[in-house]
Design a protein around this motif. Sequence first.
Motif, PDB file in Angstrom:
ATOM      1  N   GLY A 485       0.816  -1.222  -0.420  1.00  0.00           N
ATOM      2  CA  GLY A 485      -0.040  -0.265   0.538  1.00  0.00           C
ATOM      3  C   GLY A 485       0.583   1.155  -0.096  1.00  0.00           C
ATOM      4  N   VAL A 486       1.869   1.196   1.029  1.00  0.00           N
ATOM      5  CA  VAL A 486       2.734   2.632   0.686  1.00  0.00           C
ATOM      6  C   VAL A 486       2.921   2.280  -0.443  1.00  0.00           C
ATOM      7  N   LEU A 487       3.851   1.702  -0.842  1.00  0.00           N
ATOM      8  CA  LEU A 487       4.576   1.511  -2.049  1.00  0.00           C
ATOM      9  C   LEU A 487       4.027   2.286  -3.863  1.00  0.00           C
ATOM     10  N   LEU A 488       2.773   1.264  -3.538  1.00  0.00           N
ATOM     11  CA  LEU A 488       2.105   1.880  -4.948  1.00  0.00           C
ATOM     12  C   LEU A 488       1.783   3.467  -4.699  1.00  0.00           C
ATOM     13  N   ALA A 489       1.415   4.197  -3.075  1.00  0.00           N
ATOM     14  CA  ALA A 489       1.110   5.078  -3.447  1.00  0.00           C
ATOM     15  C   ALA A 489       2.376   5.927  -3.731  1.00  0.00           C
ATOM     16  N   ILE A 490       3.731   5.956  -3.850  1.00  0.00           N
ATOM     17  CA  ILE A 490       4.240   6.753  -4.199  1.00  0.00           C
ATOM     18  C   ILE A 490       4.396   7.489  -5.730  1.00  0.00           C
ATOM     19  N   PRO A 491       4.626   6.332  -6.393  1.00  0.00           N
ATOM     20  CA  PRO A 491       3.901   6.831  -7.712  1.00  0.00           C
ATOM     21  C   PRO A 491       2.924   8.471  -8.525  1.00  0.00           C
ATOM     22  N   LYS A 492       2.966   9.184  -9.154  1.00  0.00           N
ATOM     23  CA  LYS A 492       2.825   9.524  -9.124  1.00  0.00           C
ATOM     24  C   LYS A 492       0.358  10.216 -10.019  1.00  0.00           C
ATOM     25  N   TRP A 493      -0.111  10.058  -9.741  1.00  0.00           N
ATOM     26  CA  TRP A 493      -1.439  10.215 -10.663  1.00  0.00           C
ATOM     27  C   TRP A 493      -0.862  10.979 -12.280  1.00  0.00           C
ATOM     28  N   LYS A 494      -1.438  11.149 -13.102  1.00  0.00           N
ATOM     29  CA  LYS A 494      -1.568  10.974 -14.507  1.00  0.00           C
ATOM     30  C   LYS A 494      -2.228  12.686 -14.396  1.00  0.00           C
ATOM     31  N   GLN A 495      -1.708  13.285 -14.961  1.00  0.00           N
ATOM     32  CA  GLN A 495      -1.863  14.798 -15.063  1.00  0.00           C
ATOM     33  C   GLN A 495      -3.465  15.357 -15.903  1.00  0.00           C
ATOM     34  N   THR A 496      -3.912  14.376 -16.162  1.00  0.00           N
ATOM     35  CA  THR A 496      -4.730  14.220 -16.744  1.00  0.00           C
ATOM     36  C   THR A 496      -6.024  13.813 -15.598  1.00  0.00           C
ATOM     37  N   THR A 497      -6.078  12.812 -14.616  1.00  0.00           N
ATOM     38  CA  THR A 497      -6.862  12.481 -13.240  1.00  0.00           C
ATOM     39  C   THR A 497      -6.981  13.366 -12.666  1.00  0.00           C
ATOM     40  N   PRO A 498      -7.851  13.726 -12.305  1.00  0.00           N
ATOM     41  CA  PRO A 498      -7.774  15.525 -11.615  1.00  0.00           C
ATOM     42  C   PRO A 498      -7.642  14.678 -10.481  1.00  0.00           C
ATOM     43  N   LEU A 499      -7.383  15.285  -9.719  1.00  0.00           N
ATOM     44  CA  LEU A 499      -6.908  15.282  -7.261  1.00  0.00           C
ATOM     45  C   LEU A 499      -7.522  15.896  -6.877  1.00  0.00           C
ATOM     46  N   GLU A 500      -8.525  17.265  -7.329  1.00  0.00           N
ATOM     47  CA  GLU A 500      -9.648  17.677  -6.212  1.00  0.00           C
ATOM     48  C   GLU A 500     -10.579  16.940  -6.253  1.00  0.00           C
ATOM     49  N   ALA A 501     -11.530  17.504  -4.957  1.00  0.00           N
ATOM     50  CA  ALA A 501     -12.155  16.968  -4.516  1.00  0.00           C
ATOM     51  C   ALA A 501     -13.566  16.840  -6.080  1.00  0.00           C
ATOM     52  N   PRO A 502     -14.551  16.478  -6.278  1.00  0.00           N
ATOM     53  CA  PRO A 502     -15.604  16.718  -7.650  1.00  0.00           C
ATOM     54  C   PRO A 502     -16.804  17.667  -6.818  1.00  0.00           C
ATOM     55  N   PRO A 503     -17.375  18.655  -6.985  1.00  0.00           N
ATOM     56  CA  PRO A 503     -18.422  19.080  -6.983  1.00  0.00           C
ATOM     57  C   PRO A 503     -19.331  17.871  -6.560  1.00  0.00           C
ATOM     58  N   HIS A 504     -20.153  18.927  -5.458  1.00  0.00           N
ATOM     59  CA  HIS A 504     -21.469  17.597  -5.163  1.00  0.00           C
ATOM     60  C   HIS A 504     -22.265  16.824  -5.904  1.00  0.00           C
ATOM     61  N   ASP A 505     -23.292  18.044  -7.461  1.00  0.00           N
ATOM     62  CA  ASP A 505     -23.451  17.783  -8.117  1.00  0.00           C
ATOM     63  C   ASP A 505     -22.575  17.185  -9.595  1.00  0.00           C
ATOM     64  N   GLU A 506     -21.923  16.974  -9.623  1.00  0.00           N
ATOM     65  CA  GLU A 506     -20.951  16.854 -10.732  1.00  0.00           C
ATOM     66  C   GLU A 506     -21.630  15.210 -10.599  1.00  0.00           C
ATOM     67  N   GLU A 507     -21.871  14.630 -12.320  1.00  0.00           N
ATOM     68  CA  GLU A 507     -22.657  13.967 -12.362  1.00  0.00           C
ATOM     69  C   GLU A 507     -21.533  13.026 -13.312  1.00  0.00           C
ATOM     70  N   VAL A 508     -20.517  13.333 -14.355  1.00  0.00           N
ATOM     71  CA  VAL A 508     -20.098  12.667 -14.758  1.00  0.00           C
ATOM     72  C   VAL A 508     -18.878  12.603 -14.448  1.00  0.00           C
ATOM     73  N   ILE A 509     -19.360  11.030 -14.026  1.00  0.00           N
ATOM     74  CA  ILE A 509     -18.301   9.722 -13.473  1.00  0.00           C
ATOM     75  C   ILE A 509     -16.193  10.301 -13.855  1.00  0.00           C
ATOM     76  N   ARG A 510     -15.914  11.101 -13.096  1.00  0.00           N
ATOM     77  CA  ARG A 510     -14.155  11.021 -13.416  1.00  0.00           C
ATOM     78  C   ARG A 510     -13.362  10.247 -12.691  1.00  0.00           C
TER      79      ARG A 510
END
Lengths: 510, 42
Positions: A485-510
């Motif tokens: 778990g610790v090791l797999l969390a080290i690599p960064k996410w792709k830039q196209t993957t948003p890491l901010e929390a989606p708004p309450h009403d955002e419907e498209v699952i990203r």
Amino acid sequence: MTQVKAPIDRGRFSNKTVFIMAAIGSAVGLGNIWRFPYVAYEGGGGAFILPYLVALLVAGIPLLLLDYAIGHSQRGSAPLSFARLHRRLEFIGWWQVAICVVIALYYAAILAWSTQYIGFSFTQAWGDDPEAFLFGDFLQTEAGVVSLEFVPAVLIPMAIIWLVTIVVMALGVQKGVGATSVIFIPVLLIAFGALVVQALMLPGAIDGLQSLFAPNWAALLDPAVWASAFGQIFFSLSVGFGIMITYASYVGRKVDMTGSAFVVGFANSGFELLAGIGVFSALGFLAQASGAAVADVVSAGIGLAFVAFPAIISQAPFGALLGVLFFASLVLAGFTSLVSILEVVISAVRDKLEMGRVAATLAVTVPMAIVSILLFSTRSGVIVLDIADYFINRFGILLVALVAMIAVGWGIRRVPWFAEHMSRFSSIRLGRWWVVLVTFVTPVLIALMLVQEAVTAITVPYEGYPAWMLGVFGWGAAGAALVAGVLLAIPKWKQTTPLEAPPHDEEVIR
Amino acid sequence: MTIDAILLMAVSMLVLWGGLGAAIVNIVRFKGREPDASMRDL
């Protein structure tokens, strides 16, 4: 309603019914059939309903709601959801993924045994001694050694189980995971319902029910009984290791999530009660047929399914039918749970690498199938399975659930926000009662259970297995999941993957 | 079966199966609407 372009189409359940069926399919598993009846019997019989109900309402459903809240609000797999809550919490999600990998490896083996026993129900291949048949003729167990000698009777059904599972997973969230549950859960209910009717008509069934429901009120004063009630609810509901986070991320924004949680929680417990009635009716028959007391024939787990039930099948009228219904129920219940466990892994890999469904399914399941078959279709498979199951449940699932609750409740203090999110479109509002339960009460209860389990595991070698085996396949597997778990969390996410929390009403699952 | 065993069997059924029934009735009668937009593309 805002619309956001998603880097990948994560898939989703078409409506709340499919979601609820999938969640029930995950929760209702082998433990409902072969663990609950024994736990209830040992925990005071009829009096057990009191601690069991308290555990369901105080810990089970509140924890289920917390998992739902994380997945539904963050719209991601377990690692992505935790990363969106706080970058440093991502390891919790990967820890859950690693635990799911370990569980899936051995779960397939039990499904393979059950599949074989459907056929054995007709031939009664176990003869007069089901136990000697299971460990000798069928599994060809070699105690205390690790063998790479394959057992074809296990290898072939395991390969078939994995093949079917890979096809289902490749079909996706709705057509694979969802459709499997929508079909399998009603069939399971019908099959097990028929088993219960047949078992109730066996001579001695009433004695079995008397043993199960006769109340022992003194047991309620024993803290261990309350701990076992909480443990049963916790392990049975599939909470705390990423499944419900993943499933909730596939649900539309305006689905009644709190109402769904109560349906899933009570459906799971309702099935456990049905299982208790069926299993103890059959055990009552076995006791009468063998001239023993019910207490002498009661068992759980592998002993109940593959030793006691074959003995019942051999002696009961229409025993083959009873056997087919019982082992088919195990396969159906286990398969929907296996699918849910694998979905946690596939979903995480898809989110992190932005892979297509089929590619991610093959990348995850083919290596897992190979390792699973290598480890568990050998002559030492049953021992490895027993040890891994015991340790990963306690020092994997229990521990990661505790860490997740502390992180979310005390670290980033998001529980009140979750309560607000979950109450927006739901029939049952989550108020201060829920915040108090998941922030204070449940973590304390799980911590107490964990300490109790740790003391037991350290002071008494599990089942008397050699220390090196417990170290490698028990503590080693549980520890490896955390490290992974610790090791797999080290690599960064792709830039196209948003890491901010989606708004309450955002419907498209990203 | 003894009276207390029958009684507790009935109570268990009532609580767990009755609870399931009540939960299903609650979710069916709830007027919340699922979003059309997210369901069309399935």
